[in-house]
Design a protein around this motif. Structure first.
Motif, short mmCIF file in Angstrom:
data_model
loop_
_atom_site.label_atom_id
_atom_site.label_comp_id
_atom_site.label_asym_id
_atom_site.label_seq_id
_atom_site.Cartn_x
_atom_site.Cartn_y
_atom_site.Cartn_z
N THR A 270 0.83 -1.20 0.00
CA THR A 270 0.00 0.00 0.00
C THR A 270 0.87 1.26 0.00
OG1 THR A 270 -0.12 -0.04 2.42
CG2 THR A 270 -1.87 -1.16 1.20
N PHE A 271 0.25 2.36 -0.31
CA PHE A 271 0.97 3.63 -0.36
C PHE A 271 1.55 3.94 1.02
CE2 PHE A 271 1.49 8.23 -0.53
CZ PHE A 271 2.03 8.41 -1.80
N PRO A 272 2.82 4.28 1.10
CA PRO A 272 3.46 4.48 2.40
C PRO A 272 3.09 5.80 3.06
CG PRO A 272 5.01 5.00 0.67
CD PRO A 272 3.77 4.48 -0.02
N LYS A 273 3.13 5.81 4.36
CA LYS A 273 2.88 7.02 5.12
C LYS A 273 4.20 7.77 5.28
CE LYS A 273 1.03 8.71 9.52
NZ LYS A 273 0.45 8.33 10.85
N THR A 274 4.18 9.07 5.04
CA THR A 274 5.39 9.87 5.14
C THR A 274 5.33 10.80 6.34
OG1 THR A 274 4.50 11.64 3.74
CG2 THR A 274 5.70 9.85 2.64
N LEU A 275 6.50 11.25 6.75
CA LEU A 275 6.57 12.24 7.82
C LEU A 275 6.11 13.60 7.28
CD1 LEU A 275 10.10 11.43 9.31
CD2 LEU A 275 7.87 10.79 10.27
N PRO A 276 5.60 14.47 8.15
CA PRO A 276 5.31 15.83 7.70
C PRO A 276 6.61 16.51 7.27
CG PRO A 276 4.32 15.37 9.84
CD PRO A 276 5.27 14.25 9.55
N ARG A 277 6.50 17.45 6.37
CA ARG A 277 7.69 18.20 5.97
C ARG A 277 8.18 19.02 7.16
NH1 ARG A 277 8.56 19.18 0.51
NH2 ARG A 277 9.25 21.31 0.95
N SER A 278 9.46 18.90 7.46
CA SER A 278 10.00 19.61 8.61
C SER A 278 10.09 21.10 8.31
CB SER A 278 11.39 19.08 8.97
OG SER A 278 12.28 19.23 7.88
N LYS A 279 9.76 21.89 9.29
CA LYS A 279 9.85 23.34 9.13
C LYS A 279 11.29 23.78 9.37
CE LYS A 279 5.11 24.09 10.76
NZ LYS A 279 4.26 24.76 11.77
N PRO A 280 11.70 24.82 8.68
CA PRO A 280 13.06 25.32 8.89
C PRO A 280 13.28 25.65 10.37
CG PRO A 280 12.05 26.40 7.00
CD PRO A 280 10.97 25.62 7.67
N THR A 281 14.36 25.16 10.93
CA THR A 281 14.65 25.38 12.34
C THR A 281 15.72 26.45 12.50
OG1 THR A 281 16.28 23.61 12.30
CG2 THR A 281 14.05 23.02 12.96
N LYS A 282 15.62 27.18 13.58
CA LYS A 282 16.61 28.20 13.87
C LYS A 282 17.81 27.54 14.53
CE LYS A 282 13.11 31.80 14.47
NZ LYS A 282 12.53 32.80 15.38
N ALA A 283 18.91 28.24 14.56
CA ALA A 283 20.12 27.68 15.14
C ALA A 283 19.95 27.38 16.61
CB ALA A 283 21.28 28.66 14.92
N GLY A 284 19.16 28.19 17.31
CA GLY A 284 18.89 27.94 18.72
C GLY A 284 20.14 28.00 19.58
N THR A 285 20.08 27.33 20.72
CA THR A 285 21.20 27.36 21.67
C THR A 285 22.40 26.56 21.16
OG1 THR A 285 20.29 25.46 22.85
CG2 THR A 285 19.63 27.63 23.62
N VAL A 286 22.16 25.49 20.38
CA VAL A 286 23.30 24.68 19.91
C VAL A 286 24.10 25.41 18.85
CG1 VAL A 286 22.14 22.50 20.44
CG2 VAL A 286 21.93 23.50 18.15
N GLY A 287 23.54 26.48 18.30
CA GLY A 287 24.28 27.25 17.32
C GLY A 287 25.58 27.79 17.87
N TYR A 288 25.59 28.14 19.15
CA TYR A 288 26.80 28.63 19.78
C TYR A 288 27.85 27.52 19.90
CZ TYR A 288 24.12 32.80 21.00
OH TYR A 288 23.38 33.96 20.93
N ILE A 289 27.38 26.32 20.18
CA ILE A 289 28.30 25.18 20.28
C ILE A 289 28.89 24.85 18.92
CG2 ILE A 289 28.50 22.74 20.90
CD1 ILE A 289 26.13 23.15 22.81
N VAL A 290 28.03 24.83 17.89
CA VAL A 290 28.49 24.53 16.54
C VAL A 290 29.51 25.57 16.08
CG1 VAL A 290 27.80 24.35 14.12
CG2 VAL A 290 26.40 23.29 15.90
N ASN A 291 29.30 26.82 16.46
CA ASN A 291 30.25 27.85 16.08
C ASN A 291 31.61 27.59 16.73
OD1 ASN A 291 30.92 30.55 14.91
ND2 ASN A 291 31.15 31.11 17.06
N GLU A 292 31.61 27.18 17.99
CA GLU A 292 32.86 26.85 18.68
C GLU A 292 33.55 25.65 18.03
OE1 GLU A 292 34.51 28.50 21.11
OE2 GLU A 292 32.99 30.04 20.73
#
Length: 370
Positions: A270-292
């Motif tokens: 049967t036709f498969p069920k898909t996930l909803p399209r993810s919305k663009p996410t902001k960098a948030g708090t981990v953005g500072y870690i990724v920058n480091e």
């Protein structure tokens, strides 16, 4: 003694001057001879031109984005993904990791004679060139090898010269690389929509699973969306879902026709069920870690921005996932309101005693707004 020929019979056997008449069949031949010679000349010129073009066209190096992969940043456990550093969201996998039924779904959708053909579709190329010369819309009909060459080595230009170069390089690639290698590279470079390049990233974007876990139905849908994600992603609307359903049925029926799927299996798919399209996410708090992380990779290891953005690196940090969550919660719970403390900026760093490893870091609420 035989009777002498009559004048009538003499006229029928000879023409003026005593020569025999030319038969009608030969008259037709001589009438067509200039045209036939012209066509033969054009064919020979074309053959020579193609030979020269074939000999002078080398297989180029992969284009800049062909091998680009996302660099993934992990928490300290080495398994929990924190973020991705990427210009292209791709994670390449070997063909052995892709289920056979997923491979065959792609073949049923795009090129059912892939393992038998020489890498090109002359009729498809001719049709595309004619339409391009007339200024018409883009035509399909390319083999998987031709699509692979276009994505991996060339550009997306819709010109006759690019199409002819694609034709020649496809023949050469088919002679130089195994069919399995071509299929593997194709599956890892094709765009599936949802920002996903390659089958592994697509499997996660549409179904939240590793590529090795894809079902027949899921493989058929992914084989369908590459034709045009904006038209076949079922999450985009009723029209796209209807188109995707028809295309998936075409793929599954093709697998049955080719003997890759039994009628009984087809009936229960049967036709498969898909996930909803993810919305663009902001960098948030981990953005500072990724920058480091980026700063350390650049300053301590000497990596360039291209190395980091396209290198497919796997980076394990010292950040503990639970400790990081606790740090964010602690700041959020104790942060004064903006009205009472305008312009206040809070930072937090937790260090492991002994070796000084940073296990949690809070640099701000959203790095993307810095």
């Amino acid at each position: 003694m035989s009777n002498p020929p009559t004048r009538a019979s003499q006229r029928s056997n000879r023409t003026a001057g005593g020569r025999k008449p030319v038969r009608k069949g030969w008259r037709r031949f001589f009438a067509w001879k200039p045209i036939l010679l012209t066509l033969l000349g054009l064919f020979l010129i074309g053959a020579v031109a193609f030979g020269v073009a074939y000999a002078s066209t080398n297989v180029p190096q992969p284009n800049d984005l062909a091998n680009a992969q996302a660099s993934i940043v992990y928490y300290a456990d080495g398994k929990s993904e924190m973020a991705r550093i990427s210009e292209v969201n791709r994670e390449s996998v070997p063909l052995t990791q892709i289920p056979l039924h997923v491979q065959r779904a792609l073949l049923a959708a795009e090129d059912r004679t892939f393992y038998q053909n020489s890498g090109v579709s002359p009729s498809g190329i001719a049709r595309a060139v004619i339409v391009a010369l007339k200024g018409g819309p883009t035509q399909g009909g390319s083999t998987i090898t031709q699509q692979y060459v276009k994505n991996y080595f060339l550009t997306q230009d819709r010109t006759v010269s690019r199409k002819l170069k694609e034709f020649i390089i496809s023949i050469k690639i088919d002679q130089q690389e195994s069919k399995n290698k071509i299929l593997e590279n194709y599956l890892n470079t094709i765009y599936y929509g949802r920002g996903a390049y390659g089958i592994q990233t697509a499997a996660r974007a549409y179904f939240g699973v590793d590529v090795s876990k894809l079902t027949v139905a899921q493989g058929a849908l992914l084989a369908s969306v590459i034709r045009g994600p904006a038209f076949y992603d079922p999450a985009l609307g009723a029209s796209q879902k209807a188109s995707a359903t028809a295309r998936v049925n075409y793929v599954l029926d093709g697998m049955v026709t080719e003997g890759w799927l039994s009628a009984a299996e087809r009936a229960k798919t049967t036709f498969p069920k898909t996930l909803p399209r993810s919305k663009p996410t902001k960098a948030g708090t981990v953005g500072y870690i990724v920058n480091e992380v980026r700063l350390e990779l650049t300053n301590k290891l000497g990596l360039t921005a291209t190395d980091i953005d396209r290198g497919g690196l796997r980076i394990v940090t010292t950040i503990d996932k639970q400790a990081q969550a606790a740090a964010v919660k602690a700041v959020t719970d104790n942060m004064p309101s903006e009205d009472s403390a305008p312009g206040l900026h809070v930072g937090l760093t937790a260090i492991k005693p002994g070796d000084g490893a940073i296990v949690a870091m809070y640099g701000g609420k959203d790095y993307s707004k810095v």
